[in-house]
Design an enzyme around this catalytic site. Structure first.
Site, mmCIF file in Angstrom:
data_model
loop_
_atom_site.group_PDB
_atom_site.id
_atom_site.type_symbol
_atom_site.label_atom_id
_atom_site.label_comp_id
_atom_site.label_asym_id
_atom_site.label_seq_id
_atom_site.Cartn_x
_atom_site.Cartn_y
_atom_site.Cartn_z
ATOM 1 N N CYS A 207 20.964 11.323 24.861
ATOM 2 C CA CYS A 207 21.569 12.369 24.025
ATOM 3 C C CYS A 207 23.095 12.263 23.963
ATOM 4 C CB CYS A 207 21.175 13.747 24.540
ATOM 5 S SG CYS A 207 19.406 14.010 24.543
ATOM 6 N N HIS B 166 26.338 19.137 22.154
ATOM 7 C CA HIS B 166 24.974 18.640 21.951
ATOM 8 C C HIS B 166 24.031 19.836 21.886
ATOM 9 C CE1 HIS B 166 21.231 16.653 22.365
ATOM 10 N NE2 HIS B 166 21.062 16.945 23.638
ATOM 11 N N ASN C 210 16.225 19.740 19.655
ATOM 12 C CA ASN C 210 17.094 18.734 20.265
ATOM 13 C C ASN C 210 16.789 17.373 19.629
ATOM 14 O OD1 ASN C 210 18.272 16.815 21.914
ATOM 15 N ND2 ASN C 210 17.629 17.761 23.839
HETATM 16 O O1 UT7 Z 1 19.233 16.659 25.805
HETATM 17 C C1 UT7 Z 1 19.182 16.980 27.163
HETATM 18 C C2 UT7 Z 1 17.775 17.185 27.531
HETATM 19 N N1 UT7 Z 1 17.239 18.406 27.916
HETATM 20 C C3 UT7 Z 1 17.803 19.606 28.116
HETATM 21 O O2 UT7 Z 1 18.950 19.849 27.930
HETATM 22 C C4 UT7 Z 1 16.881 20.659 28.611
HETATM 23 C C5 UT7 Z 1 17.492 21.468 29.730
HETATM 24 N N2 UT7 Z 1 16.578 22.503 30.225
HETATM 25 C C6 UT7 Z 1 16.200 23.575 29.493
HETATM 26 O O3 UT7 Z 1 16.599 23.733 28.341
HETATM 27 C C7 UT7 Z 1 15.309 24.611 30.155
HETATM 28 O O4 UT7 Z 1 15.238 24.329 31.537
HETATM 29 C C8 UT7 Z 1 13.875 24.689 29.567
HETATM 30 C C9 UT7 Z 1 13.919 25.269 28.162
HETATM 31 C C10 UT7 Z 1 13.253 23.299 29.532
HETATM 32 C C11 UT7 Z 1 12.996 25.592 30.411
HETATM 33 O O5 UT7 Z 1 13.568 26.876 30.510
HETATM 34 P P1 UT7 Z 1 13.700 27.608 31.916
HETATM 35 O O6 UT7 Z 1 14.251 28.933 31.659
HETATM 36 O O7 UT7 Z 1 14.477 26.670 32.813
HETATM 37 O O8 UT7 Z 1 12.196 27.746 32.347
HETATM 38 P P2 UT7 Z 1 11.426 27.127 33.599
HETATM 39 O O9 UT7 Z 1 11.352 25.633 33.488
HETATM 40 O O10 UT7 Z 1 12.025 27.692 34.831
HETATM 41 O O11 UT7 Z 1 9.985 27.696 33.377
HETATM 42 C C12 UT7 Z 1 9.727 29.092 33.434
HETATM 43 C C13 UT7 Z 1 8.251 29.311 33.161
HETATM 44 C C14 UT7 Z 1 7.319 28.390 33.937
HETATM 45 O O12 UT7 Z 1 6.204 29.153 34.316
HETATM 46 P P3 UT7 Z 1 6.051 29.670 35.824
HETATM 47 O O13 UT7 Z 1 6.096 28.429 36.678
HETATM 48 O O14 UT7 Z 1 7.238 30.566 36.060
HETATM 49 O O15 UT7 Z 1 4.743 30.360 35.798
HETATM 50 C C15 UT7 Z 1 6.871 27.376 32.910
HETATM 51 O O16 UT7 Z 1 5.592 26.874 33.161
HETATM 52 O O17 UT7 Z 1 7.991 29.058 31.775
HETATM 53 C C16 UT7 Z 1 6.858 28.206 31.663
HETATM 54 N N3 UT7 Z 1 6.996 27.422 30.458
HETATM 55 C C17 UT7 Z 1 6.537 27.851 29.257
HETATM 56 N N4 UT7 Z 1 5.925 28.971 28.883
HETATM 57 C C18 UT7 Z 1 5.602 29.106 27.587
HETATM 58 C C19 UT7 Z 1 7.572 26.200 30.311
HETATM 59 N N5 UT7 Z 1 7.507 25.833 29.017
HETATM 60 C C20 UT7 Z 1 6.872 26.829 28.362
HETATM 61 C C21 UT7 Z 1 6.508 27.029 27.018
HETATM 62 N N6 UT7 Z 1 5.889 28.180 26.670
HETATM 63 N N7 UT7 Z 1 6.789 26.122 26.059
#
Ligand code: UT7
Length: 331
Positions: A114, A253, A283
């Site tokens: 990215c 980004h 993204n």
């Molecule tokens: O280009 C660079 C590449 N990537 C990035 O910049 C991504 C950086 N990271 C992020 O943007 C965020 O960490 C995410 C959007 C990927 C995730 O958000 P978060 O607030 O960090 O959530 P989390 O990973 O802590 O997950 C919270 C909960 C989890 O459930 P439990 O374990 O609390 O029961 C996940 O399983 O949300 C769940 N979850 C979802 N729920 C519904 C993860 N993805 C989804 C989904 N829909 N799509």
């Protein structure tokens, strides 16, 4: 006097097909509400099977050349920043060079995920300084090809697209006035595609294990992103002897609106000066910054003298920033 290096023209391209949050609700256990509140994304563009990186990159390049008033045969170099090339080799940049009929241009791909477009700008800038007068930098990814559409933690985030910029000499004091690129390979495992390279070649087993898809430690990458956007921006502003309050447009980004807001709050940048389009594109990896810049330009929002701060981050882990003073085109 002509001695600095700037952006002479911009272009972008996305596939026709839109994948909405409602579509994803029918594919995995997710909701529009979760995706919107956690990421800010409402839709993304996904390439049909016959579309590859060079197709989108070519479209964006044509637009950028037209906007710059530069003919393809005037190009000295083409850099395609991509982690989803058409094939392992030849370089996607070579395929685009042929389609553009840019016979005088050297061409190579650059892999910085990215951060690829900012890496490309930095390499392109130094190449213009070294005598390559017209350099085309393309950021393109058909990242959907690396996404597991049964994994809700990644499939809601990404979209396909391309953006391009023609670089060349501009009047002194304009163009890329300060920049940096950086990497911390110790974070390589936080965002990667394990299979498909020389470590783990594609084979039946890697397909069965889904190891040819993106694996990401989301919250670790989130924290890295906010930290690095702030640190890298501050270093580049310091290099330029400029304060954040002088920046007209902050173009980070586009990965997650929460990352952008958290970084902007720490940098003390008001919301009106931050460009956000992640809601419409998701993204798009190496394409996200040049797509955003092209939109700003098309909307007439970039005025001569404006300071534009571009900041990228991504797998590697990598990052990069460029502070651009808009204008100074030599007619
Ligand atoms: O280009 C660079 C590449 N990537 C990035 O910049 C991504 C950086 N990271 C992020 O943007 C965020 O960490 C995410 C959007 C990927 C995730 O958000 P978060 O607030 O960090 O959530 P989390 O990973 O802590 O997950 C919270 C909960 C989890 O459930 P439990 O374990 O609390 O029961 C996940 O399983 O949300 C769940 N979850 C979802 N729920 C519904 C993860 N993805 C989804 C989904 N829909 N799509």
């Amino acid at each position: 006097m002509i001695s600095d290096v700037g952006i002479l023209g911009l272009g972008k391209a996305v596939p026709n097909r839109i994948l909405t949050n409602a579509d994803l609700e029918a594919m995995v256990d997710t909701s529009d509400e979760w995706i919107t509140t956690r990421t800010g994304i409402k839709q993304r563009y996904i390439a049909d099977p016959e579309i590859a990186a060079s197709d989108l990159g070519y479209e964006a390049a044509l637009q950028a050349l037209a906007a710059a008033g530069v003919k393809a045969d005037e190009l000295d170099l083409i850099i395609a920043a991509t982690t989803t090339p058409d094939m392992p080799f030849p370089a996607t940049a070579c395929i685009i060079q042929d389609r553009l009929k840019a016979k005088g241009a050297a061409a190579f791909d650059l892999a910085a995920a990215c951060s690829g477009f900012i890496y490309g700008l930095e390499v392109g800038r130094t190449m213009v300084k070294a005598g390559y007068q017209r350099v085309l930098v393309i950021g393109v990814d058909v990242i959907s090809r690396l996404i597991d559409y049964s994994d809700r933690s990644t499939c809601v985030l990404f979209g396909d697209g391309a953006g391009a910029a023609v670089l060349g000499p501009v009047e002194t004091g304009y163009g890329i006035i300060a920049s940096e690129i950086g990497a911390d390979g110790s974070g390589a495992g936080l965002l990667h595609v394990p299979a498909g390279g020389s470590r783990m070649p594609a084979q039946l087993e890697t397909i069965e294990n889904k190891s040819h898809y993106v694996k990401m430690s989301g919250s670790e990458v989130f924290k890295f992103a906010v930290r690095v956007i702030c640190d890298s921006s501050n270093r580049v502003l310091e290099k330029a002897g400029t304060a954040c309050s002088e920046v007209s447009w902050f173009v980070p980004h586009q990965a997650n609106v929460r990352i952008i807001k958290a970084a902007a709050d720490r940098l003390n940048i008001d919301r009106e000066r931050i460009y956000v389009n992640v809601d419409r594109y998701g993204n798009t990896s190496a394409a996200s910054i040049p797509i955003a810049l092209t939109e700003l330009d098309e909307a007439g929002q970039l005025k001569s003298g404006d300071l534009v701060l571009l900041v990228g981050f991504g797998a590697g882990l990598t990052w990069g920033s460029a502070l651009v003073r808009w204008g100074g085109m030599i007619l």
